[in-house]
Write an enzyme that holds these catalytic residues in place. Structure first.
Site, PDB file in Angstrom:
ATOM      1  N   PHE A 141      39.230  42.836  47.447  1.00  0.00           N
ATOM      2  CA  PHE A 141      39.765  42.944  46.084  1.00  0.00           C
ATOM      3  C   PHE A 141      38.765  42.288  45.142  1.00  0.00           C
ATOM      4  CE2 PHE A 141      41.894  41.923  42.203  1.00  0.00           C
ATOM      5  CZ  PHE A 141      42.551  43.115  41.927  1.00  0.00           C
ATOM      6  N   ASP A 226      31.712  36.882  46.042  1.00  0.00           N
ATOM      7  CA  ASP A 226      32.755  36.883  45.011  1.00  0.00           C
ATOM      8  C   ASP A 226      33.627  35.648  45.245  1.00  0.00           C
ATOM      9  OD1 ASP A 226      34.953  37.149  43.433  1.00  0.00           O
ATOM     10  OD2 ASP A 226      35.229  39.296  43.782  1.00  0.00           O
ATOM     11  N   LYS A 255      38.213  33.146  36.834  1.00  0.00           N
ATOM     12  CA  LYS A 255      39.512  32.471  36.935  1.00  0.00           C
ATOM     13  C   LYS A 255      39.471  31.011  36.486  1.00  0.00           C
ATOM     14  CE  LYS A 255      41.434  35.536  40.452  1.00  0.00           C
ATOM     15  NZ  LYS A 255      42.410  36.348  39.733  1.00  0.00           N
TER      16      LYS A 255
HETATM   17  C1  LIG Z   1      38.152  37.864  44.466  1.00  0.00           C
HETATM   18  C2  LIG Z   1      38.455  38.441  43.114  1.00  0.00           C
HETATM   19  N1  LIG Z   1      37.497  39.075  42.433  1.00  0.00           N
HETATM   20  C3  LIG Z   1      37.710  39.609  41.217  1.00  0.00           C
HETATM   21  C4  LIG Z   1      38.957  39.530  40.624  1.00  0.00           C
HETATM   22  C5  LIG Z   1      39.171  40.145  39.268  1.00  0.00           C
HETATM   23  O1  LIG Z   1      39.350  39.172  38.295  1.00  0.00           O
HETATM   24  P1  LIG Z   1      39.992  39.554  36.881  1.00  0.00           P
HETATM   25  O2  LIG Z   1      41.449  39.847  37.121  1.00  0.00           O
HETATM   26  O3  LIG Z   1      39.786  38.327  36.025  1.00  0.00           O
HETATM   27  O4  LIG Z   1      39.250  40.739  36.373  1.00  0.00           O
HETATM   28  C6  LIG Z   1      39.991  38.881  41.305  1.00  0.00           C
HETATM   29  C7  LIG Z   1      41.343  38.798  40.716  1.00  0.00           C
HETATM   30  O5  LIG Z   1      42.329  38.555  41.358  1.00  0.00           O
HETATM   31  C8  LIG Z   1      39.744  38.329  42.576  1.00  0.00           C
HETATM   32  O6  LIG Z   1      40.695  37.706  43.270  1.00  0.00           O
END
Ligand SMILES: Cc1ncc(COP(=O)(O)O)c(C=O)c1O
Length: 400
Positions: A141, A226, A255
């Protein structure tokens, strides 16, 4: 002001149904606690999917935001503002990298990482034009943009949003042999979550991340981690990659970087990689704005003492011990690291959603994922007693 049932009904009526929130209407919060519009209090065991690692309204973050609101909020990157250099330098130092590229949301950081990796592939590695490929993991994700959902393996996130962006190869998560086999001369990057959050806090086998690092180095491929959800203290270390002593080529952060106040994301890397971007090739009107930088600099400073990382590691032990004791008593599995846990509920008992609704009635807020899984990610300011309280309430829910 609307009371709870009316506020829930109107929230449903006047918004697109892209979320299925618990029927709680929050009006204020402090530390690890939320208060709803009827004055009921709840222990926050989600922390905005880790965007609130430092709790709600941490005094130092609120003070930084207030001070900045009174001086300067936005310039765009057309000009340099006085919060910018400190933020970029201090975040780069926290990451052990040369430089950062600030954006706003997590998905933008991922998109930035993809663009940088592709450009690096063409300009540095020498991949033929248009042929760059990125290896990603099953169950990933990384956000919701059309390119990112193109390589999602979750039908809910992906279906009906094509045509899809090409240039991604999906391999099983945690399988180093499959990952290595998927790399060819046109591979520019491996993009992974060091722990898969949305998938249910899935921790890869020991040695996987260091193996990915080794393979990426050997094959001249960028390792893009990530750490948007796993980073900044959540797992008991600054980054989840730290647990295997691994430094990726690019960190993707988001985040918690915004302190639960403003959306702030960033990509951190060395000059030989991030330096491939030239003016006009990437950007964002709000990325690196003064308010974001003021708050995020304070976030970085909160992390430099190691206090939050330590809390997460120590209190995480307590949380996981409490949860493990519930295996066979309503839970079938518990995964995670630090103050981050994925719990699989016995599907014969109830769904994850039902468990979260029952927890809510008992004053604890958490969120389900993928049917029978619940994620717990309380703010790192949570206390031992509050952890015990959450586990006790979960035990009561599971005991019926
Ligand atoms: C591992 C990871 N990458 C990217 C994102 C995307 O972040 P955003 O919702 O701020 O676009 C999330 C969101 O849950 C995430 O958990």
């Amino acid at each position: 002001m609307l009371r709870t049932p009316a506020a829930v009904r109107d929230a449903e009526r006047f918004t697109a149904h892209n979320y299925h929130p618990l029927p709680v209407v929050v009006s204020s919060a402090e530390g690890a606690w939320l208060t709803d519009i009827d004055g009921r209090r709840y222990l926050d065991c989600l922390a905005g999917y880790s965007a609130l690692n430092f709790g709600h309204r941490h005094p130092r973050l609120i003070a930084a935001a207030h001070a900045q609101l009174d001086r300067l909020t936005l310039t765009s990157r057309a000009f340099i503002h006085d919060q910018f250099a400190d933020f970029c330098r201090e975040l780069a130092e926290l990451c052990g990298k040369d430089m950062v590229l600030p954006m706003n949301t997590g998905a933008e950081a991922v998109e930035t990482g993809i663009k940088v990796a592709r450009k690096w592939g063409y300009r540095v590695k020498g991949v033929p034009a248009g042929q760059a490929n990125i290896v990603v993991a099953e169950g990933n994700f990384h956000g919701r943009t059309t390119t990112i959902v193109s390589f999602s393996t979750d039908d809910e996130a992906r279906a009906d949003f094509g045509p899809y962006t090409s240039g991604f190869t999906v391999v099983p998560y945690g399988d180093l042999t499959a990952l290595e086999a998927a790399i060819d001369d046109n591979t520019v990057a491996v993009l992974l979550e060091p722990i898969q959050g949305e998938q249910g806090v899935v921790v890869p086998p020991e040695g996987y991340l260091s193996g990915v690092r080794r393979v990426c180095t050997e094959r001249n491929v960028l390792f893009v981690a990530d750490e948007i959800q796993s980073g900044l203290g959540r797992t008991g270390a600054t980054f989840a990659c730290d647990h295997e002593g691994v430094a990726p080529d690019l960190y993707l952060l988001g985040k918690a970087l915004g302190g639960g106040i403003v959306p702030v994301s960033a990509v951190a890397g060395n000059a030989d990689v991030l330096g491939v971007l030239q003016p006009g090739q990437h950007g964002s009107t709000f990325g690196g704005n003064p308010l974001a930088c003021a708050v995020a600099t304070e976030v970085v400073r909160l992390l430099t003492t190691g206090e939050f990382q330590r809390r997460s590691a120590e209190l995480g032990e307590r949380l996981h011990a409490g949860l493990r004791a519930l295996i066979g008593r309503g839970l079938v599995a518990v995964r995670g690291r630090g103050l981050w846990a994925g719990l699989d509920i016995d599907p014969a008992l109830m769904t994850g959603r039902q468990a979260c609704e029952l927890l809510m009635e008992r004053g604890v807020l958490a969120k389900d994922t993928h049917g029978s899984t619940i994620r717990l990610a309380p703010p790192l300011v949570i206390t031992v007693d509050e952890i015990d309280h959450a586990v006790t309430q979960l035990a009561a829910v599971l005991a019926g």
